[in-house]
Design an enzyme around this catalytic site. Structure first.
Site, PDB file in Angstrom:
ATOM      1  N   GLY A   1      13.275   6.024   7.747  1.00  0.00           N
ATOM      2  CA  GLY A   1      13.045   5.649   6.349  1.00  0.00           C
ATOM      3  C   GLY A   1      12.296   4.337   6.325  1.00  0.00           C
TER       4      GLY A   1
ATOM      5  NE  ARG B   1      10.669  -4.918  15.903  1.00  0.00           N
ATOM      6  CZ  ARG B   1      11.394  -5.105  17.017  1.00  0.00           C
ATOM      7  NH1 ARG B   1      12.007  -4.102  17.586  1.00  0.00           N
ATOM      8  NH2 ARG B   1      11.495  -6.308  17.551  1.00  0.00           N
TER       9      ARG B   1
ATOM     10  N   GLY C   1      19.352  10.299  14.575  1.00  0.00           N
ATOM     11  CA  GLY C   1      20.020   9.790  13.376  1.00  0.00           C
ATOM     12  C   GLY C   1      19.648  10.611  12.166  1.00  0.00           C
TER      13      GLY C   1
ATOM     14  CE  LYS D   1      14.068  -2.589  10.452  1.00  0.00           C
ATOM     15  NZ  LYS D   1      13.183  -2.766  11.554  1.00  0.00           N
TER      16      LYS D   1
ATOM     17  CB  CYS E   1       6.299   0.869   7.485  1.00  0.00           C
ATOM     18  SG  CYS E   1       6.053  -0.801   6.868  1.00  0.00           S
TER      19      CYS E   1
ATOM     20  CG  LEU F   1      13.461   8.432  23.215  1.00  0.00           C
ATOM     21  CD1 LEU F   1      13.460   8.674  24.712  1.00  0.00           C
ATOM     22  CD2 LEU F   1      12.903   9.671  22.500  1.00  0.00           C
TER      23      LEU F   1
ATOM     24  CB  THR G   1      -0.931   0.015   1.225  1.00  0.00           C
ATOM     25  OG1 THR G   1      -0.142  -0.219   2.421  1.00  0.00           O
ATOM     26  CG2 THR G   1      -1.995  -1.055   1.149  1.00  0.00           C
TER      27      THR G   1
HETATM   28  P1  NAD Z   1       5.941  -5.687  -0.582  1.00  0.00           P
HETATM   29  O1  NAD Z   1       5.830  -4.506  -1.447  1.00  0.00           O
HETATM   30  O2  NAD Z   1       7.282  -6.160  -0.125  1.00  0.00           O
HETATM   31  O3  NAD Z   1       5.212  -6.919  -1.271  1.00  0.00           O
HETATM   32  C1  NAD Z   1       3.924  -6.879  -1.794  1.00  0.00           C
HETATM   33  C2  NAD Z   1       3.752  -8.075  -2.729  1.00  0.00           C
HETATM   34  O4  NAD Z   1       2.382  -8.099  -3.152  1.00  0.00           O
HETATM   35  C3  NAD Z   1       4.605  -7.998  -3.992  1.00  0.00           C
HETATM   36  O5  NAD Z   1       5.388  -9.158  -4.104  1.00  0.00           O
HETATM   37  C4  NAD Z   1       3.565  -7.891  -5.122  1.00  0.00           C
HETATM   38  O6  NAD Z   1       3.967  -8.536  -6.323  1.00  0.00           O
HETATM   39  C5  NAD Z   1       2.366  -8.568  -4.491  1.00  0.00           C
HETATM   40  N1  NAD Z   1       1.094  -8.230  -5.146  1.00  0.00           N
HETATM   41  C6  NAD Z   1       0.622  -7.020  -5.508  1.00  0.00           C
HETATM   42  N2  NAD Z   1      -0.603  -7.150  -6.087  1.00  0.00           N
HETATM   43  C7  NAD Z   1      -0.907  -8.468  -6.081  1.00  0.00           C
HETATM   44  C8  NAD Z   1      -2.015  -9.225  -6.536  1.00  0.00           C
HETATM   45  N3  NAD Z   1      -3.072  -8.654  -7.109  1.00  0.00           N
HETATM   46  N4  NAD Z   1      -1.986 -10.564  -6.384  1.00  0.00           N
HETATM   47  C9  NAD Z   1      -0.915 -11.155  -5.800  1.00  0.00           C
HETATM   48  N5  NAD Z   1       0.158 -10.494  -5.340  1.00  0.00           N
HETATM   49  C10 NAD Z   1       0.177  -9.158  -5.478  1.00  0.00           C
HETATM   50  O7  NAD Z   1       5.019  -5.368   0.677  1.00  0.00           O
HETATM   51  P2  NAD Z   1       5.334  -5.544   2.245  1.00  0.00           P
HETATM   52  O8  NAD Z   1       6.518  -4.740   2.632  1.00  0.00           O
HETATM   53  O9  NAD Z   1       5.224  -6.975   2.606  1.00  0.00           O
HETATM   54  O10 NAD Z   1       4.050  -4.775   2.817  1.00  0.00           O
HETATM   55  C11 NAD Z   1       2.742  -5.261   2.611  1.00  0.00           C
HETATM   56  C12 NAD Z   1       1.801  -4.464   3.481  1.00  0.00           C
HETATM   57  O11 NAD Z   1       2.111  -4.692   4.861  1.00  0.00           O
HETATM   58  C13 NAD Z   1       1.884  -2.945   3.303  1.00  0.00           C
HETATM   59  O12 NAD Z   1       0.608  -2.396   3.491  1.00  0.00           O
HETATM   60  C14 NAD Z   1       2.806  -2.510   4.424  1.00  0.00           C
HETATM   61  O13 NAD Z   1       2.579  -1.167   4.822  1.00  0.00           O
HETATM   62  C15 NAD Z   1       2.416  -3.473   5.526  1.00  0.00           C
HETATM   63  N6  NAD Z   1       3.469  -3.732   6.504  1.00  0.00           N
HETATM   64  C16 NAD Z   1       4.755  -3.887   6.101  1.00  0.00           C
HETATM   65  C17 NAD Z   1       5.753  -4.163   7.024  1.00  0.00           C
HETATM   66  C18 NAD Z   1       7.190  -4.292   6.599  1.00  0.00           C
HETATM   67  O14 NAD Z   1       8.063  -4.288   7.480  1.00  0.00           O
HETATM   68  N7  NAD Z   1       7.500  -4.409   5.327  1.00  0.00           N
HETATM   69  C19 NAD Z   1       5.415  -4.295   8.382  1.00  0.00           C
HETATM   70  C20 NAD Z   1       4.074  -4.174   8.765  1.00  0.00           C
HETATM   71  C21 NAD Z   1       3.107  -3.902   7.813  1.00  0.00           C
END
Ligand code: NAD
Length: 431
Positions: free
Chosen positions: A261, A155, A257, A322, A264, A254, A87
């Site tokens: 980034g 994380r 840096g 990170k 999220c 706290l 997202t």
């Molecule tokens: P990402 O961008 O690493 O991966 C998303 C995956 O979804 C991609 O591989 C993409 O090809 C796939 N995708 C997109 N559309 C699709 C579809 N229609 N069908 C099948 N697959 C599809 O995402 P992420 O970092 O895992 O984050 C996912 C969500 O979780 C986000 O909303 C993010 O904010 C949230 N989130 C991320 C983290 C983190 O540390 N990365 C932690 C907590 C929450």
């Protein structure tokens, strides 16, 4: 329980592998064919400690984990379907771009055959899960599904541990049937006394943004306090430590840096502010945090520029946003390095895991295979990311390699006096 998880990024893949570790059968789906091929051969598409082992255990040994590009077959007998797609921010404004979420909702609506709980795990603005329900409800009968919000807090860098031992699990539901299924799903954690917090769908969605925005606020706050410390000759590390003794404040997040980034905080802070604006609510603190963080890149880079001669060569150590990840999305290190490059500096860089991603993103830096090679014949060293391997560098050895003994420790991982004894000019953050 049979689970289908749509999206194999950090959240989808870690969730799938950890649910398999709980003993559930999980099919992870992605539309990215190359990614699924690589996963089927046991290769994790990103660096995350412990993932390779967990993948191979459940893909090859227990066979509880499988990967597919076909959503229709994967969801045909799933008890729960998780939406874990990205997202990101929209290109032209601060809102979350929900196109992947809507597309998955449509696909689910077009393919669902038996009752399933549709779980939103992606971070989505309040109201999104209701809209998912509407999209699916336009395609199938309401008794075939329930929608639940179950935001994820893992994380990168410690994702498996965070998933297996979370501080809390948030479950937003609108009826007892789905609430019971979610409780059953998280029973292995409940047995470990993890708080499973039940709430409404809207509240669950807000909890995620409020949590990330609060953590970003702590970082933004201490970064500005660091600027003041620097201006008056105080030590921000002592300030943080002393503040942290107060249990109402807490010592985490706290550390000053180069600004937050990652995939999220930057997008979530912006989306939280812009969602509130739609409801005529001004989250002015959150907006200030975002602006302060954006300004930080220039501020940090200009501080470096003040102390180094123009066109010199700088060693940049650490490029990921990170440590313990190869993720460079919105990395402050990369942004600062690009800023310096554009001002005419040559950048020699090294990162333990993010070199491949960094090179793909920006090929104008000089990439080296070790911190020592990156320091060879350079005019200053910048520590951008606090990887463990940078915490005990052999500075007597580095003294012999560099042209000038100057170090900018953006993460305060070194003691100034130690390096000054070796003849280095040391510039920490906020002291
Ligand atoms: P990402 O961008 O690493 O991966 C998303 C995956 O979804 C991609 O591989 C993409 O090809 C796939 N995708 C997109 N559309 C699709 C579809 N229609 N069908 C099948 N697959 C599809 O995402 P992420 O970092 O895992 O984050 C996912 C969500 O979780 C986000 O909303 C993010 O904010 C949230 N989130 C991320 C983290 C983190 O540390 N990365 C932690 C907590 C929450």
């Amino acid at each position: 329980m049979k689970l289908a998880i749509v999206g194999t990024g950090y959240v989808g893949l870690v969730s799938g592998a950890c649910f398999a570790e709980f003993g559930y059968e999980a099919v992870c789906i992605d539309k990215d064919v190359a990614r699924i091929e690589s996963l089927n051969s046991g290769k994790c598409p990103f660096y995350e400690p412990g993932m390779d082992n967990l993948l191979s255990k459940h893909l090859k040994n227990t066979k509880l984990l499988s990967f597919s590009t076909s959503l229709s077959s994967a969801i045909s007998n799933a008890d729960l379907i998780f939406i874990t797609v990205g997202t990101p921010s929209k290109r032209l404004d601060d809102e979350a771009d929900l196109k992947y979420v809507w597309s998955v909702a449509n696909e689910i609506g077009n393919n669902i055959k038996k009752y399933s709980v549709i779980v939103t795990k992606s971070t989505v603005p309040v109201g999104t899960s209701r809209k998912i329900k509407k999209i699916i409800g336009n395609l199938v009968s309401d008794d075939l599904y329930d929608v639940v919000s179950n935001p994820e807090f893992l994380r990168e860098g410690s994702a498996i541990d965070d998933f297996m031992r979370p501080n809390r699990v948030i479950v937003g539901t609108e009826n007892n049937r789905s609430k019971k299924i979610m409780k059953e799903l998280y029973r292995p954690l409940y047995l470990k006394e993890t708080p499973i917090f039940s709430t409404s769908i809207e509240t669950a969605e807000i909890i995620k943004y409020a949590s990330n925005s609060f953590l970003a606020t702590k970082i933004g706050f201490i970064n500005e306090v660091a600027d003041l410390c620097e201006a008056v000759g105080a030590d921000v590390q002592d300030v943080s430590k002393a503040m942290g003794f107060d249990q109402r404040i807490g010592s985490k997040f706290l550390n000053p840096g180069p600004g937050y980034g990652g995939s999220c905080f930057p997008k979530d802070v912006k989306a939280f502010f812009s969602t509130a604006k739609k409801f005529d609510v001004n989250l002015s603190i959150i907006n200030a945090v975002h602006e302060s963080n954006q300004n930080r890149i220039e501020k940090v880079a200009n501080k470096i520029i003040n102390y180094v001669e123009s066109s010199s060569t700088l060693s940049f150590l650490g490029l990921s946003f990170k440590p313990n990840t190869d993720d460079i999305r919105e990395s402050s290190s990369i942004k600062i390095a690009i800023y310096l490059y554009e001002k005419g500096y040559k950048i020699n860089c090294y990162d333990p895991k993010a070199m491949y991603n960094a090179r793909k993103e920006f090929d104008k830096f000089n990439y080296f295979d070790s911190a020592y090679e990156a320091c060879n014949n350079t005019d200053a060293i910048i520590i951008g990311t606090e990887w463990n391997e940078f915490r005990a560098l052999n500075f007597p050895e580095i003294s012999k390699l560099v042209k000038k003994k100057k170090i900018f420790d953006l993460r305060n991982i070194y003691d100034a006096s130690e390096l000054e004894r070796l003849g280095f000019e040391y510039y920490g953050t906020g002291k």
